[in-house]
Design an enzyme around this catalytic site. Sequence first.
Site, PDB file in Angstrom:
ATOM      1  N   ARG A 162     102.139 -38.546  54.239  1.00 59.45           N
ATOM      2  CA  ARG A 162     102.872 -38.083  55.532  1.00 59.45           C
ATOM      3  C   ARG A 162     101.766 -37.204  56.306  1.00 59.45           C
ATOM      4  O   ARG A 162     102.057 -36.398  57.084  1.00 59.45           O
ATOM      5  CB  ARG A 162     104.262 -37.277  55.532  1.00 59.45           C
ATOM      6  CG  ARG A 162     105.279 -38.231  55.231  1.00 59.45           C
ATOM      7  CD  ARG A 162     105.503 -39.333  56.200  1.00 59.45           C
ATOM      8  NE  ARG A 162     106.709 -40.053  55.570  1.00 59.45           N
ATOM      9  CZ  ARG A 162     107.093 -40.893  54.948  1.00 59.45           C
ATOM     10  NH1 ARG A 162     105.999 -41.308  54.083  1.00 59.45           N
ATOM     11  NH2 ARG A 162     108.212 -41.344  54.585  1.00 59.45           N
ATOM     12  N   SER A 238     113.011 -39.493  58.625  1.00 57.07           N
ATOM     13  CA  SER A 238     113.279 -38.376  57.821  1.00 57.07           C
ATOM     14  C   SER A 238     112.647 -37.157  58.572  1.00 57.07           C
ATOM     15  O   SER A 238     111.681 -37.022  59.409  1.00 57.07           O
ATOM     16  CB  SER A 238     112.161 -38.334  56.674  1.00 57.07           C
ATOM     17  OG  SER A 238     112.492 -39.549  55.977  1.00 57.07           O
ATOM     18  N   GLU A 334     109.008 -32.594  59.246  1.00 61.23           N
ATOM     19  CA  GLU A 334     107.896 -33.842  59.518  1.00 61.23           C
ATOM     20  C   GLU A 334     107.593 -34.274  60.758  1.00 61.23           C
ATOM     21  O   GLU A 334     106.571 -34.765  61.380  1.00 61.23           O
ATOM     22  CB  GLU A 334     108.334 -34.926  58.652  1.00 61.23           C
ATOM     23  CG  GLU A 334     107.373 -36.050  58.062  1.00 61.23           C
ATOM     24  CD  GLU A 334     107.984 -37.413  58.228  1.00 61.23           C
ATOM     25  OE1 GLU A 334     107.202 -38.170  58.948  1.00 61.23           O
ATOM     26  OE2 GLU A 334     109.020 -37.878  57.773  1.00 61.23           O
TER      27      GLU A 334
HETATM   28  N1  EPU Z   1     119.252 -38.232  48.303  1.00 65.65           N
HETATM   29  C1  EPU Z   1     120.345 -37.669  48.065  1.00 65.65           C
HETATM   30  N2  EPU Z   1     121.169 -37.300  48.983  1.00 65.65           N
HETATM   31  C2  EPU Z   1     120.672 -37.977  50.261  1.00 65.65           C
HETATM   32  C3  EPU Z   1     119.425 -38.563  50.284  1.00 65.65           C
HETATM   33  C4  EPU Z   1     118.684 -38.733  49.120  1.00 65.65           C
HETATM   34  O1  EPU Z   1     120.664 -37.146  46.589  1.00 65.65           O
HETATM   35  O2  EPU Z   1     121.514 -37.653  51.177  1.00 65.65           O
HETATM   36  C5  EPU Z   1     118.652 -38.592  46.747  1.00 65.65           C
HETATM   37  C6  EPU Z   1     118.711 -40.132  46.533  1.00 65.65           C
HETATM   38  O3  EPU Z   1     119.853 -40.491  45.699  1.00 65.65           O
HETATM   39  C7  EPU Z   1     117.275 -40.419  45.733  1.00 65.65           C
HETATM   40  C8  EPU Z   1     116.275 -39.520  46.355  1.00 65.65           C
HETATM   41  O4  EPU Z   1     117.191 -38.401  46.952  1.00 65.65           O
HETATM   42  O5  EPU Z   1     117.720 -40.040  44.368  1.00 65.65           O
HETATM   43  C9  EPU Z   1     115.473 -40.340  47.301  1.00 65.65           C
HETATM   44  O6  EPU Z   1     116.134 -40.845  48.237  1.00 65.65           O
HETATM   45  P1  EPU Z   1     115.680 -41.859  49.146  1.00 65.65           P
HETATM   46  O7  EPU Z   1     115.190 -43.084  48.401  1.00 65.65           O
HETATM   47  O8  EPU Z   1     116.408 -42.320  50.406  1.00 65.65           O
HETATM   48  O9  EPU Z   1     114.206 -41.576  49.676  1.00 65.65           O
HETATM   49  P2  EPU Z   1     113.900 -40.141  50.222  1.00 65.65           P
HETATM   50  O10 EPU Z   1     112.766 -39.611  49.573  1.00 65.65           O
HETATM   51  O11 EPU Z   1     114.998 -39.441  50.966  1.00 65.65           O
HETATM   52  C10 EPU Z   1     111.530 -41.058  51.441  1.00 65.65           C
HETATM   53  C11 EPU Z   1     110.829 -41.268  52.981  1.00 65.65           C
HETATM   54  C12 EPU Z   1     111.438 -42.124  53.844  1.00 65.65           C
HETATM   55  C13 EPU Z   1     111.611 -43.659  53.001  1.00 65.65           C
HETATM   56  C14 EPU Z   1     112.242 -43.646  51.688  1.00 65.65           C
HETATM   57  C15 EPU Z   1     112.098 -44.657  50.796  1.00 65.65           C
HETATM   58  C16 EPU Z   1     109.985 -39.031  53.118  1.00 65.65           C
HETATM   59  C17 EPU Z   1     109.986 -37.836  53.895  1.00 65.65           C
HETATM   60  N3  EPU Z   1     110.808 -40.079  53.390  1.00 65.65           N
HETATM   61  O12 EPU Z   1     112.929 -40.687  51.764  1.00 65.65           O
HETATM   62  O13 EPU Z   1     110.917 -42.374  54.936  1.00 65.65           O
HETATM   63  O14 EPU Z   1     112.120 -44.573  53.783  1.00 65.65           O
HETATM   64  O15 EPU Z   1     111.576 -42.445  50.669  1.00 65.65           O
HETATM   65  O16 EPU Z   1     110.641 -45.057  50.480  1.00 65.65           O
HETATM   66  O17 EPU Z   1     109.120 -39.007  52.469  1.00 65.65           O
HETATM   67  C18 EPU Z   1     110.901 -41.712  57.229  1.00 65.65           C
HETATM   68  O18 EPU Z   1     109.732 -41.104  56.740  1.00 65.65           O
HETATM   69  O19 EPU Z   1     111.169 -41.509  58.311  1.00 65.65           O
HETATM   70  C19 EPU Z   1     111.518 -42.265  56.012  1.00 65.65           C
HETATM   71  C20 EPU Z   1     112.762 -42.750  56.361  1.00 65.65           C
END
Ligand code: EPU
Length: 338
Positions: A162, A238, A334
């Site tokens: 990012r 995010s 972010e």
């Molecule tokens: N999780 C929770 N609670 C929540 C959200 C997530 O426990 O409310 C846990 C999930 O269960 C999972 C882990 O956190 O084990 C990761 O969650 P998720 O796969 O939804 O991905 P993320 O790390 O929260 C990142 C990106 C997203 C992207 C997703 C999928 C960043 C800051 N965000 O989110 O990007 O879509 O991975 O690859 O790196 C964005 O940048 O706007 C965005 C949506």
Amino acid sequence: MKIQQNISLKNFNTFGIDVKAKNYVSVQNLEELKEVLRLSDFSEKFILSGGSNMLLTKDVEQLVVHLNCKGKEIISKNDEVVFVKVAAGENWHDFVLWCIENDFGGIENLSLIPGNVGTCPIQNIGAYGVEVKDVITEVEAMHSKTGEIRVFTNEECTFGYRNSIFKNELKNQFIITNVIFRLSTKNHQTKISYGAIQQKLEKNKTSENPTIKNISDAVIAIRQSKLPDPKEIGNSGSFFKNPVVSREQFLKIQKDFPTMPFYEVSETETKIPAGWLIETAEYKGKRFGDAGVHTKQALVLVNYGNATGKEIFELAQKIQKIVLEKFSISLEMEVNIY
Ligand code: EPU
């Protein structure tokens, strides 16, 4: 090209924050952009693109320059790769769909990300195991003072998680005008290892040699099930970055929370999902007036209607405070705050 006064920016930022631009101009091509940059009446300019990664907390005093340059051009194509030059003002997801239609592979995992092509390199958008840096060969940008065009190679963009040079050393110095992508025309190297994609492909019965269209459809369905559509509920994706902590700190937290999800970054560093930290701090689904934390993904802050940018910002600060108190982790925003 006309400079307009007191224009609401509500429809031009995905958070749907109703602030005003004292002066506003929409530019359709590079000549117009150059002309606007020369306007000496307005020494300071505020460059607005898709408005998908910003939180506006006050009226904008500078001249708001809304980038609406459009166009896609195939520079060269053979039976392995295609190079496509895309203007900054093109909508990102429309470009992804155009690639799928033409069977150009590489960005199908990045389906449905809000924003425009011109801003995708700034924060190196990423999702489901793919980052846009993987397919960008060059970025063309105009110097915001001199109007000169400079071409940045992929290396010169110094992309990170990012992150890029456009968020650091060159912040506000260049306006991205075109991005050149290298995509595959055959033997697409699909990335489907991300758990949720696998599950969705299996459910759709497309897990055996999925096409890029199958993958795009799966990503669209996953995103729609977890992330709010900015057309319905204002948001900026995010809001925070996923923090990277030392192995020592990670082990300490893991002791108390053995089921905490994590990703190994290196032997000494671990990334923890900020969404999990916020949910564990009991902020998921919380709402203060019209400012809230999304009910299905705690990393996304939302505007239920008439929240001000300040209210969303205050909520973000509350979250930072509680996560710091509970886990000793500083969450980094972010989204760009104005
Ligand atoms: N999780 C929770 N609670 C929540 C959200 C997530 O426990 O409310 C846990 C999930 O269960 C999972 C882990 O956190 O084990 C990761 O969650 P998720 O796969 O939804 O991905 P993320 O790390 O929260 C990142 C990106 C997203 C992207 C997703 C999928 C960043 C800051 N965000 O989110 O990007 O879509 O991975 O690859 O790196 C964005 O940048 O706007 C965005 C949506």
